[in-house]
Design a protein around this motif. Structure first.
Motif, mmCIF file in Angstrom:
data_model
loop_
_atom_site.group_PDB
_atom_site.id
_atom_site.type_symbol
_atom_site.label_atom_id
_atom_site.label_comp_id
_atom_site.label_asym_id
_atom_site.label_seq_id
_atom_site.Cartn_x
_atom_site.Cartn_y
_atom_site.Cartn_z
ATOM 1 N N ILE A 1 0.829 -1.203 0.000
ATOM 2 C CA ILE A 1 0.000 0.000 0.000
ATOM 3 C C ILE A 1 0.865 1.256 0.000
ATOM 4 C CG2 ILE A 1 -1.603 1.363 1.419
ATOM 5 C CD1 ILE A 1 -2.895 -1.271 2.284
ATOM 6 N N SER A 2 1.993 1.213 0.705
ATOM 7 C CA SER A 2 2.888 2.379 0.769
ATOM 8 C C SER A 2 3.689 2.575 -0.511
ATOM 9 C CB SER A 2 3.850 2.233 1.951
ATOM 10 O OG SER A 2 4.861 1.268 1.683
ATOM 11 N N GLY A 3 3.515 1.672 -1.473
ATOM 12 C CA GLY A 3 4.236 1.792 -2.736
ATOM 13 C C GLY A 3 5.514 0.985 -2.795
ATOM 14 N N GLY A 4 5.736 0.091 -1.822
ATOM 15 C CA GLY A 4 6.953 -0.712 -1.785
ATOM 16 C C GLY A 4 6.699 -2.181 -2.016
ATOM 17 N N ILE A 5 7.701 -2.961 -1.746
ATOM 18 C CA ILE A 5 7.631 -4.425 -1.822
ATOM 19 C C ILE A 5 8.690 -4.964 -0.874
ATOM 20 C CG2 ILE A 5 9.334 -4.772 -3.650
ATOM 21 C CD1 ILE A 5 5.952 -6.533 -3.550
ATOM 22 N N ASP A 6 8.437 -6.129 -0.298
ATOM 23 C CA ASP A 6 9.401 -6.729 0.627
ATOM 24 C C ASP A 6 9.670 -8.174 0.220
ATOM 25 O OD1 ASP A 6 11.033 -7.496 2.661
ATOM 26 O OD2 ASP A 6 9.674 -6.966 4.303
ATOM 27 N N LEU A 7 10.757 -8.370 -0.489
ATOM 28 C CA LEU A 7 11.140 -9.710 -0.935
ATOM 29 C C LEU A 7 11.923 -10.473 0.119
ATOM 30 C CD1 LEU A 7 12.316 -8.884 -4.589
ATOM 31 C CD2 LEU A 7 10.039 -9.590 -3.813
ATOM 32 N N SER A 8 12.211 -9.837 1.244
ATOM 33 C CA SER A 8 13.105 -10.439 2.237
ATOM 34 C C SER A 8 12.362 -11.091 3.402
ATOM 35 C CB SER A 8 14.065 -9.381 2.797
ATOM 36 O OG SER A 8 13.381 -8.428 3.584
ATOM 37 N N VAL A 9 11.036 -11.253 3.308
ATOM 38 C CA VAL A 9 10.285 -11.748 4.466
ATOM 39 C C VAL A 9 10.693 -13.171 4.852
ATOM 40 C CG1 VAL A 9 8.293 -10.229 4.252
ATOM 41 C CG2 VAL A 9 8.366 -12.345 2.922
ATOM 42 N N GLY A 10 10.967 -14.027 3.867
ATOM 43 C CA GLY A 10 11.381 -15.392 4.177
ATOM 44 C C GLY A 10 12.700 -15.452 4.925
ATOM 45 N N LEU B 1 16.918 2.081 4.034
ATOM 46 C CA LEU B 1 17.569 2.113 2.718
ATOM 47 C C LEU B 1 16.632 2.654 1.637
ATOM 48 C CD1 LEU B 1 19.496 -1.292 2.801
ATOM 49 C CD2 LEU B 1 20.481 1.003 2.920
ATOM 50 N N VAL B 2 15.348 2.338 1.770
ATOM 51 C CA VAL B 2 14.365 2.842 0.807
ATOM 52 C C VAL B 2 14.075 4.319 1.048
ATOM 53 C CG1 VAL B 2 11.950 2.693 0.067
ATOM 54 C CG2 VAL B 2 13.275 0.601 0.401
ATOM 55 N N ALA B 3 13.816 4.676 2.303
ATOM 56 C CA ALA B 3 13.326 6.021 2.608
ATOM 57 C C ALA B 3 14.431 7.067 2.659
ATOM 58 C CB ALA B 3 12.575 5.998 3.943
ATOM 59 N N HIS B 4 15.586 6.712 3.218
ATOM 60 C CA HIS B 4 16.637 7.707 3.423
ATOM 61 C C HIS B 4 17.726 7.662 2.351
ATOM 62 C CE1 HIS B 4 15.028 9.204 7.115
ATOM 63 N NE2 HIS B 4 15.093 8.030 7.725
ATOM 64 N N VAL B 5 18.040 6.467 1.872
ATOM 65 C CA VAL B 5 19.072 6.356 0.832
ATOM 66 C C VAL B 5 18.464 6.536 -0.558
ATOM 67 C CG1 VAL B 5 20.919 4.883 -0.096
ATOM 68 C CG2 VAL B 5 20.384 4.838 2.350
ATOM 69 N N GLY B 6 17.164 6.272 -0.663
ATOM 70 C CA GLY B 6 16.486 6.483 -1.942
ATOM 71 C C GLY B 6 16.601 5.336 -2.917
ATOM 72 N N LEU B 7 16.933 4.140 -2.421
ATOM 73 C CA LEU B 7 17.042 2.982 -3.302
ATOM 74 C C LEU B 7 15.669 2.403 -3.595
ATOM 75 C CD1 LEU B 7 20.104 1.185 -1.653
ATOM 76 C CD2 LEU B 7 20.095 2.794 -3.574
ATOM 77 N N LYS C 1 7.188 4.986 5.586
ATOM 78 C CA LYS C 1 7.775 3.855 4.867
ATOM 79 C C LYS C 1 8.541 2.936 5.808
ATOM 80 C CE LYS C 1 8.257 5.974 0.287
ATOM 81 N NZ LYS C 1 9.210 6.333 -0.798
ATOM 82 N N ILE C 2 9.344 3.520 6.667
ATOM 83 C CA ILE C 2 10.131 2.703 7.597
ATOM 84 C C ILE C 2 9.207 1.906 8.510
ATOM 85 C CG2 ILE C 2 11.703 2.809 9.569
ATOM 86 C CD1 ILE C 2 13.065 5.194 8.193
ATOM 87 N N ALA C 3 8.150 2.525 9.002
ATOM 88 C CA ALA C 3 7.209 1.825 9.882
ATOM 89 C C ALA C 3 6.550 0.656 9.154
ATOM 90 C CB ALA C 3 6.148 2.790 10.390
ATOM 91 N N ALA C 4 6.216 0.843 7.878
ATOM 92 C CA ALA C 4 5.586 -0.243 7.106
ATOM 93 C C ALA C 4 6.535 -1.431 6.992
ATOM 94 C CB ALA C 4 5.186 0.260 5.726
ATOM 95 N N TYR C 5 7.801 -1.170 6.702
ATOM 96 C CA TYR C 5 8.774 -2.265 6.577
ATOM 97 C C TYR C 5 9.054 -2.916 7.928
ATOM 98 C CZ TYR C 5 9.815 -1.340 1.687
ATOM 99 O OH TYR C 5 9.724 -1.215 0.317
ATOM 100 N N MET C 6 9.038 -2.123 8.989
ATOM 101 C CA MET C 6 9.252 -2.711 10.320
ATOM 102 C C MET C 6 8.092 -3.628 10.705
ATOM 103 S SD MET C 6 10.927 0.468 12.475
ATOM 104 C CE MET C 6 11.140 -0.520 13.963
ATOM 105 N N ILE C 7 6.878 -3.227 10.378
ATOM 106 C CA ILE C 7 5.728 -4.105 10.649
ATOM 107 C C ILE C 7 5.842 -5.381 9.837
ATOM 108 C CG2 ILE C 7 3.233 -4.338 10.407
ATOM 109 C CD1 ILE C 7 3.049 -1.301 10.974
ATOM 110 N N SER C 8 6.265 -5.262 8.584
ATOM 111 C CA SER C 8 6.442 -6.446 7.744
ATOM 112 C C SER C 8 7.487 -7.385 8.345
ATOM 113 C CB SER C 8 6.855 -6.039 6.327
ATOM 114 O OG SER C 8 7.039 -7.168 5.496
ATOM 115 N N GLY C 9 8.594 -6.827 8.814
ATOM 116 C CA GLY C 9 9.628 -7.645 9.441
ATOM 117 C C GLY C 9 9.144 -8.281 10.731
ATOM 118 N N LEU C 10 8.392 -7.518 11.520
ATOM 119 C CA LEU C 10 7.856 -8.040 12.778
ATOM 120 C C LEU C 10 6.912 -9.215 12.526
ATOM 121 C CD1 LEU C 10 7.362 -7.772 15.873
ATOM 122 C CD2 LEU C 10 5.506 -6.181 15.302
ATOM 123 N N LEU C 11 6.029 -9.089 11.540
ATOM 124 C CA LEU C 11 5.074 -10.164 11.266
ATOM 125 C C LEU C 11 5.750 -11.362 10.613
ATOM 126 C CD1 LEU C 11 1.872 -8.211 10.152
ATOM 127 C CD2 LEU C 11 2.526 -9.084 12.407
#
Length: 325
Positions: free
Chosen positions: A73-82, A123-129, A221-231
């Motif tokens: 929803i935030s416009g990202g993707i997380d391929l690292s969940v596994g 890395l997404v939000a502050h580095v701009g990758l 953005k960082i909060a969204a990725y942190m929630i993804s990592g937490l879950l």
């Protein structure tokens, strides 16, 4: 004008039905169709034990997919969940085997998930990758760390007390299902009833407009990725409870399943759109499909093929619906 009409129609529904969008209703219909097909083809598919098994098997993917939905929803993707789940699992497992108190070991595993998510988000939000590149890189990094940490060996002999937390049941409903249902409820409230949910939708829908409106882009953005990592870490704990072990190769292709569940449920990989209810239904659809195909003795690589085709179909539906909008 169409948005106004849709909002008017939603407002006129009974309160319970207002939580369902048209896409959610379509996903629910799809689930009913799949259940009906397998019910007709597979004897015993609707047995209580098998239905509970489907929910239990779907719970892990649903847990992952809920976090993935917020990231999408935030416009990202997380391929690292596994790999995030694997790293979390082996750290918790080694602590448990060493005699560390169960709450502390679980907290350490969840903290690993938060840390992995924070790094992705930073890395997404502050580095701009690009999110795809970032999480593709951390996919390999986190997996390697899990393998290095354990020397490539599984961690066995988890204490019975830990297993009981995730492997028991209440009134016949597995604890894993109850935990994920509670997570889904919290995620729905966050998305629908809090400013953070509005921020996610705004950032994914139009980041430039969100910035002008004063939305904290980086923090969101960082909060969204942190929630993804937490879950992802929570999903690892649930699986460890069921298996009584943790492996550094745990979570292989979990990202595919999570993206598939979110996409089936109506999340758009373009960002700005997603549904918690739809994601849960999407996870159950995948779980029911795999359960039915397994009972029909269909080989696993055909199940993988079916998952890929479902993702493509969901993306085509999203493209058509966006085009009509």
């Amino acid at each position: 004008m169409s948005d106004i009409t849709e909002n008017t129609n939603i407002a006129s529904r009974p309160a319970f039905l207002r939580t369902f969008s048209a896409r959610d209703a379509g996903t629910l219909i799809g689930l009913v169709v799949i259940l009906a097909v397998f019910g007709a083809l597979v004897p015993g598919f609707f047995a209580e034990r098998n239905l509970i098994n489907i929910l239990q098997q779907s719970s892990i993917n649903a847990c992952l997919a809920l976090g993935m939905t917020l990231v999408i929803i935030s416009g990202g993707i997380d391929l690292s969940v596994g790999p995030t789940a694997a790293l979390s699992a082996v750290v918790s497992a080694t602590m448990l085997v060493a005699g560390v108190p169960i709450p502390l070991a679980i907290a350490a595993g969840l903290a690993i998930g938060l840390a992995c998510g924070f790094l992705n988000g930073a890395l997404v939000a502050h580095v701009g990758l690009q999110p795809f590149i970032v999480t593709l890189g951390t996919l390999s990094t986190y997996r390697a760390l899990a393998l290095i940490y354990t020397g490539g060996n599984p961690v066995l002999g988890l204490p019975a007390g830990f297993r009981g937390l995730f492997n028991g049941s209440l009134l016949g409903i597995p604890f894993a299902v109850i935990i994920v249902a509670a997570v889904a409820l919290v995620a729905w409230v966050v998305l629908k009833k809090t400013p953070f949910g509005e921020y996610l939708l705004a950032v994914g829908g139009n980041e430039e407009a969100a910035y002008i409106a004063g939305v904290p882009i980086a923090r969101t953005k960082i909060a969204a990725y942190m929630i993804s990592g937490l879950l992802a870490a929570l999903a690892a704990q649930i699986l460890m409870g069921r298996l009584g072990a943790a492996e550094p190769i745990l979570g292989n292709l979990w990202e595919l399943d999570a993206i598939a569940a979110a996409a089936i449920g109506g999340a758009s990989l373009m960002g700005g759109k997603g549904s918690i209810i739809g994601t849960v239904l999407g996870a159950i659809i995948l779980g029911a499909m795999r359960n039915g195909l397994t009972l029909m003795n269909v080989q696993s690589f055909y199940q993988l093929l079916a998952t890929g085709l479902i993702i493509l179909a969901a993306m085509m539906i999203d493209r058509v619906t966006r085009g009509r909008g």
